[in-house]
Design a protein around this motif. Sequence first.
Motif, mmCIF file in Angstrom:
data_model
loop_
_atom_site.group_PDB
_atom_site.id
_atom_site.type_symbol
_atom_site.label_atom_id
_atom_site.label_comp_id
_atom_site.label_asym_id
_atom_site.label_seq_id
_atom_site.Cartn_x
_atom_site.Cartn_y
_atom_site.Cartn_z
ATOM 1 N N LEU A 17 10.361 -1.702 -9.111
ATOM 2 C CA LEU A 17 11.508 -0.894 -9.860
ATOM 3 C C LEU A 17 12.404 -0.095 -8.941
ATOM 4 O O LEU A 17 13.414 -0.214 -9.049
ATOM 5 N N ALA A 18 11.474 0.711 -8.141
ATOM 6 C CA ALA A 18 12.347 1.326 -7.272
ATOM 7 C C ALA A 18 13.400 0.747 -6.185
ATOM 8 O O ALA A 18 14.379 1.190 -6.149
ATOM 9 N N GLU A 19 12.788 -0.657 -5.865
ATOM 10 C CA GLU A 19 13.599 -1.567 -4.736
ATOM 11 C C GLU A 19 15.039 -1.703 -5.611
ATOM 12 O O GLU A 19 16.065 -1.808 -4.934
ATOM 13 N N ARG A 20 14.909 -2.145 -6.994
ATOM 14 C CA ARG A 20 15.907 -2.399 -7.607
ATOM 15 C C ARG A 20 16.964 -1.344 -8.617
ATOM 16 O O ARG A 20 17.856 -1.489 -8.951
ATOM 17 N N ASN A 21 16.432 -0.173 -8.189
ATOM 18 C CA ASN A 21 16.817 1.092 -8.881
ATOM 19 C C ASN A 21 16.884 0.662 -10.183
ATOM 20 O O ASN A 21 18.019 1.174 -10.996
ATOM 21 N N TYR A 22 15.796 0.244 -11.047
ATOM 22 C CA TYR A 22 15.719 0.014 -12.418
ATOM 23 C C TYR A 22 14.692 0.957 -13.094
ATOM 24 O O TYR A 22 13.647 1.484 -12.054
ATOM 25 N N GLN A 23 14.905 1.277 -14.168
ATOM 26 C CA GLN A 23 13.780 1.851 -15.018
ATOM 27 C C GLN A 23 13.305 1.034 -16.040
ATOM 28 O O GLN A 23 13.922 -0.051 -16.624
ATOM 29 N N LEU A 24 12.128 1.198 -16.327
ATOM 30 C CA LEU A 24 11.384 0.275 -17.307
ATOM 31 C C LEU A 24 10.816 1.192 -18.594
ATOM 32 O O LEU A 24 10.905 2.209 -18.646
ATOM 33 N N VAL A 25 11.168 0.327 -19.824
ATOM 34 C CA VAL A 25 10.692 1.035 -20.942
ATOM 35 C C VAL A 25 9.693 0.067 -21.503
ATOM 36 O O VAL A 25 9.791 -1.281 -21.329
ATOM 37 N N ALA A 26 8.968 0.589 -22.251
ATOM 38 C CA ALA A 26 7.489 -0.109 -22.812
ATOM 39 C C ALA A 26 7.460 0.007 -24.209
ATOM 40 O O ALA A 26 8.139 1.067 -24.771
ATOM 41 N N VAL A 27 7.455 -1.038 -24.980
ATOM 42 C CA VAL A 27 7.139 -1.121 -26.403
ATOM 43 C C VAL A 27 5.913 -1.625 -26.790
ATOM 44 O O VAL A 27 5.535 -2.774 -26.732
#
Length: 163
Positions: A17-27
Amino acid sequence: MNELNLQNTAKQVMSLLAERNYQLVAVESCTGGWVGKIITDLSGSSAVFAGSFVTYSNRAKQQMVGVQLKTLEAFGAVSEQVAAEMAQGAVQRTDAQIALSITGVAGPTGGTKAKPVGMVCFGWAIENNDPETTVCYFDGDRDEVRQQAVEYALQGVALRLAK
């Protein structure tokens, strides 16, 4: 499978996630927030984890992440169709770029012939893409099914981010 495996998988996901500068959300439904717990147990998770929706009831699935009533009625809460809508709804309602969703029958009760204990449906959605889903059948008691589901969902994130 143990807590150390989960933490290692979570660390791998955080790195991707950090490599892509992404954030994750979980449901999460049957896992009750376990993804959120395992990720936030790790230092630095706030940089890559937007948060979790624990949508245990059908109404919560509708209200929190926009699962359609007609989808719930047609396929049931434990279905790939609902898992897809859960993940897609989370990406649409947050600033996260990727979502995972988990809905299943952890047991020991609640299973049917069509949807036995251990059946878990997963969804992953990356912004601007159609969600992907799958179904797994896990063995074990309630905690074992839930832990395997968390591990599988996180591995699914890692797989999709590594592409």
